[in-house]
Design an enzyme around this catalytic site. Structure first.
Site, PDB file in Angstrom:
ATOM      1  N   ILE A 101      42.243 113.534  11.704  1.00 41.00           N
ATOM      2  CA  ILE A 101      42.582 113.180  13.086  1.00 41.00           C
ATOM      3  C   ILE A 101      43.597 112.042  12.962  1.00 41.00           C
ATOM      4  O   ILE A 101      43.423 111.133  12.153  1.00 41.00           O
ATOM      5  CB  ILE A 101      41.308 112.750  13.854  1.00 41.00           C
ATOM      6  CG1 ILE A 101      41.602 112.332  15.296  1.00 41.00           C
ATOM      7  CG2 ILE A 101      40.568 111.619  13.173  1.00 41.00           C
ATOM      8  CD1 ILE A 101      40.312 112.025  16.099  1.00 41.00           C
ATOM      9  N   SER A 102      44.682 112.125  13.732  1.00 39.47           N
ATOM     10  CA  SER A 102      45.747 111.121  13.617  1.00 39.47           C
ATOM     11  C   SER A 102      45.287 109.766  14.130  1.00 39.47           C
ATOM     12  O   SER A 102      44.352 109.665  14.910  1.00 39.47           O
ATOM     13  CB  SER A 102      46.970 111.557  14.420  1.00 39.47           C
ATOM     14  OG  SER A 102      47.332 112.878  14.096  1.00 39.47           O
ATOM     15  N   LYS A 103      46.008 108.735  13.703  1.00 36.52           N
ATOM     16  CA  LYS A 103      45.747 107.383  14.193  1.00 36.52           C
ATOM     17  C   LYS A 103      45.977 107.333  15.702  1.00 36.52           C
ATOM     18  O   LYS A 103      46.937 107.945  16.184  1.00 36.52           O
ATOM     19  CB  LYS A 103      46.793 106.407  13.645  1.00 36.52           C
ATOM     20  CG  LYS A 103      46.832 106.155  12.200  1.00 36.52           C
ATOM     21  CD  LYS A 103      47.857 105.046  12.066  1.00 36.52           C
ATOM     22  CE  LYS A 103      48.538 104.979  10.760  1.00 36.52           C
ATOM     23  NZ  LYS A 103      49.226 103.706  10.577  1.00 36.52           N
TER      24      LYS A 103
END
Ligand code: SAH
Length: 285
Positions: free
Chosen positions: A131-133
């Site tokens: 999951i992206s930042k």
């Protein structure tokens, strides 16, 4: 307030130090205009029937199952701190900040990672994906919205992953089509999003390299995986006046954010900062 036993001590400690939000007006205005406010949806949603006979079992269950429904205030302050940081990093779109403050990121990560859910870090979501930042999610969605004051129209997301970004998008776009090539993550996203009951999110299982022609044309296309070149299908399925935001490979082991605007005069591309995304792959698995 009695701390929730299942919520990590570190978050409670952070909470105690929380100062009033100087951006409160900005963030809350975004939330108030967003239609399905997740907290309200969670309150309305009947709690999942989970049989947890012992404290041990409770501690090891998934946060989705044991976070008390309708008592989201414990993580609310932590999330607002995250929103302040995003604003400090230059995100100004009130709808984006509101959506980042409204969607409970801790519900999308594994229980062992819940205490990192509001840090600006990418986290594993299984099957080798991440999951992206929050900083990257908000930056890309702000770019995608391209200064729109209200919601943008139909958006296509390539790479549903755990469904977090799709949930954020659901608060800033009219319709969200989100496609994932890994069956395990497609199913996980469906499970993660169930409690939010977002009628404008459409989860699709398939190879996003081909886009999703049935939903086209899109006002926005956003990719969460980076390839060597942009698939032509994405450009074809973008509406004139629409914008595509995607990581692209710029060299050996390097990627950058690409913004592509489709104008009546043709396509305009702008390469922005370096990013690190999982690779865009073809086919399903
Ligand atoms: N937006 C996601 C991020 C997931 S990571 C979230 O909020 O969790 C990127 C995802 O893109 C991975 O799940 C990966 O399986 C997926 N992906 C890679 N290539 C793809 C393709 N061709 N079609 C659809 N999904 C793809």
């Amino acid at each position: 307030m009695k701390p929730r036993p299942s919520f990590p001590a570190r978050l409670d400690a952070t909470l105690a130090k929380t100062r009033p939000n100087p951006h409160g007006a900005v963030a809350s205005s975004g939330v108030s205009v967003a239609k399905p406010i997740p907290k309200t949806a969670a309150q309305a949603a009947p709690a999942k029937p989970v049989v947890l006979p012992t404290a041990r079992a409770k501690a090891s269950s998934h946060p989705l199952h044991h976070m008390p429904q309708g008592h989201g205030m414990d993580s609310e302050a932590v999330r607002q701190r995250m929103v302040q940081k995003l604003a400090g990093q230059g995100v100004t779109d009130p709808l984006v900040l509101g959506a980042m403050g409204a969607i409970e990121r801790h519900r999308f990560v594994d229980s062992a990672l819940v205490n990192q859910a509001y840090e600006d870090t990418s986290l594993p979501i299984g099957l080798g994906q991440t999951i992206s930042k929050p900083g990257v999610v908000s930056r890309m969605i702000e770019l995608l919205r391209n200064g729109a004051t209200g919601r943008v129209g139909r958006v296509l997301e390539i790479g549903t992953g755990c469904g977090y970004q799709a949930a954020v998008l659901s608060l800033v776009a009219d319709e969200v089509y989100s496609i994932e090539r890994l069956r395990g993550l497609h199913d996980k996203a469906r499970e993660n999003l169930r409690h939010l009951r977002l009628p404008n999110v459409h989860l699709l299982f398939g190879d996003g390299m081909a886009g999703y022609a049935k939903g086209a044309p899109y006002a926005g296309i956003i990719a969460a995986a980076g390839g060597e070149a942009l698939p032509q299908a994405w450009v074809d399925q973008l509406a004139v006046g629409g914008r595509l935001v995607a990581p692209v490979v710029t060299g050996a082991g390097t990627q950058a954010l690409l913004v592509l605007d489709k104008t009546p005069q043709g396509v305009r591309q702008t390469l922005l900062e370096a990013v690190h995304f999982v690779p865009l792959k073809s086919g399903i698995a």
